[in-house]
Design a protein around this motif. Structure first.
Motif: not given
Length: 331
Positions: A189-213
């Protein structure tokens, strides 16, 4: 030793060898012509007293516990900067201006996607394949997709290959993890910074919204900074050795990734986790300390400092503070 030369006496021969002074650290003796002049080699397993190249990138003083990137202490970079700023520093030799950082961040962010056919590669691996095996294969496969950045004699192509590597390796790593746990791949997701993007790609699922800590994102970003470079280590030396043949840059990085796998290098993290699993509970600690002290016992403590630092690893102090921040956040 006299002036800028040193003399080596071998039998009845006296050989003059140049002494080169570094901008920081110890001087070195140039032994490039030693064999031609004496018929003898030097013997230095592990390169403990040998510099294999000239470099202006990273400086380590293991005795004093110093780690510098381009002259900047690692503590300053980890405390006040971010990973992409560190990447810019390592690539270009100086910290970016605000405009240069914005441009660099934009270019990395817009190259985080991988070719859609790359997703098919993962189907060829077993679900329980070791993640490093998957990374070696997928990074090497990048050489089959990006033919416009493989001429290592062209500085522009080298930089493009470097930036692609920085941008796409987190995507591949996240895909490897998702494949292992049987979840669908998550696109960057281009709106996220480098590390937040990595966390989201690892732990997000299509069924729910993922919010980066943000606390976890900042902690991981510091880990990336601390591991961005470490002088002529095993994986760096492997990449340089593979690259010396003129090999494809992505293949060279795959070779370095394979080297990083080993428990005496990057794989020490995995070895430490396995050790903790083996120890199991607090009650077992005295038993395992005794085993570690027993020279006849094969058990070894893993994760207690890097061998190059004889006093204190400067990265440990940073991670100690970061660990407390993460533990406090997670309760």
């Amino acid at each position: 030793m006299s002036g800028n030369t040193s003399q080596l006496h071998v039998g009845d021969k006296t050989v003059d060898m140049a002494i080169k002074e570094g901008s920081v650290g110890p001087a070195v003796i140039d032994i490039a012509k030693l064999y031609a002049q004496t018929g003898m080699f030097t013997y230095d397993p592990g390169f403990t007293s040998t510099a294999s190249c000239e470099s202006q990138i990273t400086y380590i003083d293991g005795d004093a516990g110093v780690l510098l990137y381009r002259g900047y202490p690692i503590e300053q970079l980890a405390e006040h900067g971010d990973f992409l700023e560190t990447c810019y520093l390592l690539l270009y030799g100086e910290l970016p201006t605000a405009a240069q950082k914005a441009d660099f961040d934009y270019r990395i962010t817009r190259h985080t996607m991988v070719h859609e056919q790359m997703a098919r590669f993962f189907q060829g691996f077993r679900r329980d394949a070791h993640p490093m095996a998957v990374m070696v294969g997928s990074i090497g496969a990048m050489s089959a997709f990006y033919h416009d950045s493989t001429d290592i004699s062209d500085p522009q192509q080298r930089m493009i290959a470097s930036m692609r590597m920085i941008a796409k390796v987190p995507t591949l790593a996240a895909m490897a993890y998702k494949y292992t746990v049987g979840q669908p791949f998550v696109y960057p997701l281009n709106s996220l910074d480098y590390t937040s993007n990595f966390l989201r790609m690892c732990f997000a699922v299509p069924a729910e919204e993922y919010k980066v800590n943000p606390v976890l994102s900042r902690a991981l970003d510091r880990i990336f900074i601390l591991h961005a470079d470490h002088e002529q280590n095993a994986s760096t030396s492997t990449v340089r050795l593979a690259g010396s043949s003129g090999a494809n840059p992505f293949a060279c990085i795959a070779a370095g990734t394979a080297c990083l796998w080993g428990p005496a290098h990057g794989g020490a993290n995995e070895a430490a986790l396995k050790m903790l699993e083996e120890i199991g509970t607090v009650e077992n600690i005295p038993k395992y300390i005794a085993k570690a002290k027993d020279k006849n016992d094969p058990f070894r403590l893993m994760g207690f400092g890097h061998r190059v630092y004889k006093n204190y690893d400067p990265r440990a102090k940073i991670m100690q503070k970061t660990t407390h921040e993460v533990l406090n956040e997670l309760g």
